[in-house]
Design a protein around this motif. Structure first.
Motif, PDB file in Angstrom:
ATOM      1  N   GLY A 262       0.798  -1.226   0.000  1.00  0.00           N
ATOM      2  CA  GLY A 262       0.000   0.000   0.000  1.00  0.00           C
ATOM      3  C   GLY A 262       0.830   1.276   0.000  1.00  0.00           C
ATOM      4  N   HIS A 263       2.098   1.169   0.426  1.00  0.00           N
ATOM      5  CA  HIS A 263       2.922   2.382   0.505  1.00  0.00           C
ATOM      6  C   HIS A 263       4.046   2.380  -0.521  1.00  0.00           C
ATOM      7  CE1 HIS A 263       0.497   3.657   3.827  1.00  0.00           C
ATOM      8  NE2 HIS A 263       0.541   2.383   4.234  1.00  0.00           N
ATOM      9  N   ILE A 264       3.835   1.656  -1.611  1.00  0.00           N
ATOM     10  CA  ILE A 264       4.734   1.760  -2.764  1.00  0.00           C
ATOM     11  C   ILE A 264       4.180   2.886  -3.639  1.00  0.00           C
ATOM     12  CG2 ILE A 264       5.537   0.574  -4.859  1.00  0.00           C
ATOM     13  CD1 ILE A 264       5.433  -2.065  -3.249  1.00  0.00           C
ATOM     14  N   PRO A 273      -1.067  13.252  -0.799  1.00  0.00           N
ATOM     15  CA  PRO A 273      -0.479  12.878   0.496  1.00  0.00           C
ATOM     16  C   PRO A 273      -1.071  11.573   1.036  1.00  0.00           C
ATOM     17  CG  PRO A 273      -2.024  14.694   0.760  1.00  0.00           C
ATOM     18  CD  PRO A 273      -1.955  14.421  -0.709  1.00  0.00           C
ATOM     19  N   CYS A 274      -0.231  10.823   1.755  1.00  0.00           N
ATOM     20  CA  CYS A 274      -0.679   9.536   2.338  1.00  0.00           C
ATOM     21  C   CYS A 274      -0.576   9.625   3.858  1.00  0.00           C
ATOM     22  CB  CYS A 274       0.211   8.413   1.812  1.00  0.00           C
ATOM     23  SG  CYS A 274      -0.205   6.800   2.502  1.00  0.00           S
ATOM     24  N   ARG A 275      -1.365   8.825   4.555  1.00  0.00           N
ATOM     25  CA  ARG A 275      -1.364   8.846   6.027  1.00  0.00           C
ATOM     26  C   ARG A 275      -0.023   8.412   6.606  1.00  0.00           C
ATOM     27  NH1 ARG A 275      -2.778   3.431   8.033  1.00  0.00           N
ATOM     28  NH2 ARG A 275      -3.310   2.152   6.235  1.00  0.00           N
ATOM     29  N   CYS A 276       0.831   7.751   5.791  1.00  0.00           N
ATOM     30  CA  CYS A 276       2.130   7.304   6.301  1.00  0.00           C
ATOM     31  C   CYS A 276       3.142   8.451   6.334  1.00  0.00           C
ATOM     32  CB  CYS A 276       2.676   6.160   5.455  1.00  0.00           C
ATOM     33  SG  CYS A 276       3.270   6.668   3.831  1.00  0.00           S
ATOM     34  N   GLY A 277       2.777   9.625   5.754  1.00  0.00           N
ATOM     35  CA  GLY A 277       3.689  10.765   5.763  1.00  0.00           C
ATOM     36  C   GLY A 277       4.325  11.004   4.406  1.00  0.00           C
ATOM     37  N   GLY A 280       1.935  10.000  -2.804  1.00  0.00           N
ATOM     38  CA  GLY A 280       1.912   9.184  -4.021  1.00  0.00           C
ATOM     39  C   GLY A 280       1.820   7.694  -3.766  1.00  0.00           C
ATOM     40  N   CYS A 281       1.526   7.291  -2.510  1.00  0.00           N
ATOM     41  CA  CYS A 281       1.423   5.858  -2.203  1.00  0.00           C
ATOM     42  C   CYS A 281       0.205   5.253  -2.914  1.00  0.00           C
ATOM     43  CB  CYS A 281       1.247   5.632  -0.706  1.00  0.00           C
ATOM     44  SG  CYS A 281       2.654   6.151   0.259  1.00  0.00           S
ATOM     45  N   LEU A 282       0.313   3.967  -3.229  1.00  0.00           N
ATOM     46  CA  LEU A 282      -0.798   3.239  -3.868  1.00  0.00           C
ATOM     47  C   LEU A 282      -2.083   3.416  -3.060  1.00  0.00           C
ATOM     48  CD1 LEU A 282      -1.799   1.210  -6.018  1.00  0.00           C
ATOM     49  CD2 LEU A 282      -1.098  -0.627  -4.468  1.00  0.00           C
TER      50      LEU A 282
HETATM   51 ZN   LIG Z   1       1.828   5.730   2.370  1.00  0.00          ZN
END
Ligand SMILES: [Zn+2]
Length: 415
Positions: A262-264, A273-277, A280-282
């Motif tokens: 999910g974070h590639i 933006p993604c919740r991981c910081g 562009g994450c999947l």
């Molecule tokens: Zn992410």
């Protein structure tokens, strides 16, 4: 194959190989299979006579009789009628008894929990489910598991002592060896929490923990694709994750983070933006929550993956288009995994997979176009066949394979 004991068994094989290779040392006598190894044979459900067991294992009839008696006394096998006589009294056959013990299995999601009691073949005997948020913390959520686990035992008419163990899937990274969650992003209070210690204080038996996508991969593999040695299970729901079955066993990687696709990054999502910081994450462009947010921005109100499924069933064109594109984005990341891992089956599961064929079509479109021909030869890309029970079945199988590993059966029978 025992998922958890694979390393030990591999190590044993390697030791035996090394002994064979060492020319100057006299070869060690082969270790005769114990009752646990006999049970492994019988787990295929086919009744066998003592003579058949002796012929398959190469053991003396008297040794087989001794081990069959031990398995009978432990209640793990039972008589299954008589085989055809070849003259004289017809011989008795024996078969694995999946009802010998029961297993409790919990699939804990972000906002929903499913609990099942199964027998030793993974057959569900009783189950329940509830809306319960994982962010209520481990004490409350695991307390619910133990309380309702006891209720399921009572419902099935089984005593707590009959519980072989409890398998739990958590919606975050898990250190499988210790059963602790490691920096789970959506699980406040769970980081490093001793899940086996807590459940072990409330219920008898062993406690095994893995992340939810791994147990779904195990459940799907066990129930539908047990002949396939290499399988990827992709969960597409609020987030996106992948469970990897490599050579018949879960592949977890060095720290249990394998399959966290999910974070590639996907190329066209660069500024999302993604919740991981990161951005562009999947997951930020193709998950249920990402699609819901994109639709809302277009004036079509949706609050999460389940709303997207509803809208897709109603047939709205923008929704179907969004699902097709999400499938393509997932396919982009999977195409690289196909080249790296060469699976024979890719299963698309999770709530978004219930939204019709558009997501699956997008995945197929890109994988067949982008992966190497040799890697896609014979590759099937399918929707989950087991559906919402895949997680609990996988959690149960994790405990069953652990508990019925030959050396544990031998130890159990030895008292
Ligand atoms: Zn992410």
């Amino acid at each position: 194959m025992c998922f958890t004991c694979r390393v030990t068994e591999d190590a044993l094989t390697k030791t035996q190989d090394r002994r064979r290779d060492a020319g100057s040392v006299a070869p060690a006598p082969p270790v005769p299979p114990g009752a646990g190894t006999l049970l492994r044979l019988l787990r295929d459900g086919r009744p066998r006579t003592r003579a058949e067991l002796a012929s398959v294992t190469g053991l003396a009839r008297s040794t087989v009789t001794q081990r069959v008696d031990a398995l009978l006394a432990g209640g793990l096998i039972g008589p299954a009628g008589e085989a055809a006589s070849t003259g004289g009294r017809p011989p008795t056959t024996f078969v694995f008894d999946p009802g010998a013990r029961v297993v409790l299995a919990a699939d804990l999601g972000a906002t929903y929990a499913r609990l099942a009691l199964t027998d030793l073949s993974g057959q569900v005997l009783a189950d329940t489910a509830a809306d319960i948020e994982i962010d209520r913390g481990p004490t409350e959520v695991l307390g619910w598991v133990a309380e309702h686990g006891r209720a399921l035992l009572a419902e099935a008419g089984r005593a707590p002592e009959e519980l072989m163990g409890t398998g739990i899937g958590l919606p975050g990274p898990v250190e499988h060896d210790t059963g602790r969650a490691v920096n789970p992003p959506i699980m406040p209070g769970w980081d490093g929490f001793d899940v086996p210690g807590f459940i072990g204080g409330l219920l008898p038996g062993s406690v095994l923990v893995d992340n939810d996508v791994n147990i779904m991969a195990v459940g799907e593999h066990f129930a539908r694709w047990s002949d396939a040695r290499h399988l990827l299970f992709v969960k597409v729901a609020t987030g996106i994750g992948c469970g990897i079955i490599a050579d018949g066993a879960v592949y977890r990687g060095a720290k249990g983070a394998a399959g966290d696709m999910g974070h590639i990054q996907v190329p066209h999502g660069a500024d999302v933006p993604c919740r991981c910081g990161n951005s562009g994450c999947l997951e930020a462009v193709a998950s249920g929550s990402a699609i819901a947010a994109a639709l809302t921005a277009q004036g079509i109100e949706a609050h999460g993956a389940l709303d997207v499924v509803e809208l897709a069933r109603a047939g709205g064109l923008p929704v179907l288009r969004a699902l097709r594109q999400a499938g393509r984005d997932i396919g982009e990341v999977l195409a690289a995994s196909v080249n790296m891992l060469n699976p024979s089956i890719i299963v698309i599961g999770g709530s978004l997979s219930q939204a019709g064929d558009h997501l699956l079509a997008g995945v197929r479109e890109v994988i067949y176009q982008r992966s190497l021909p040799l890697a896609t030869e014979g590759l099937s890309i399918v929707s989950s066949q087991v559906g919402e029970r895949a997680g609990v079945i996988g959690a149960a199988v994790m405990v069953i394979e652990h508990g019925l590993a030959p050396q544990r059966v031998d130890a159990l029978l030895a008292g």
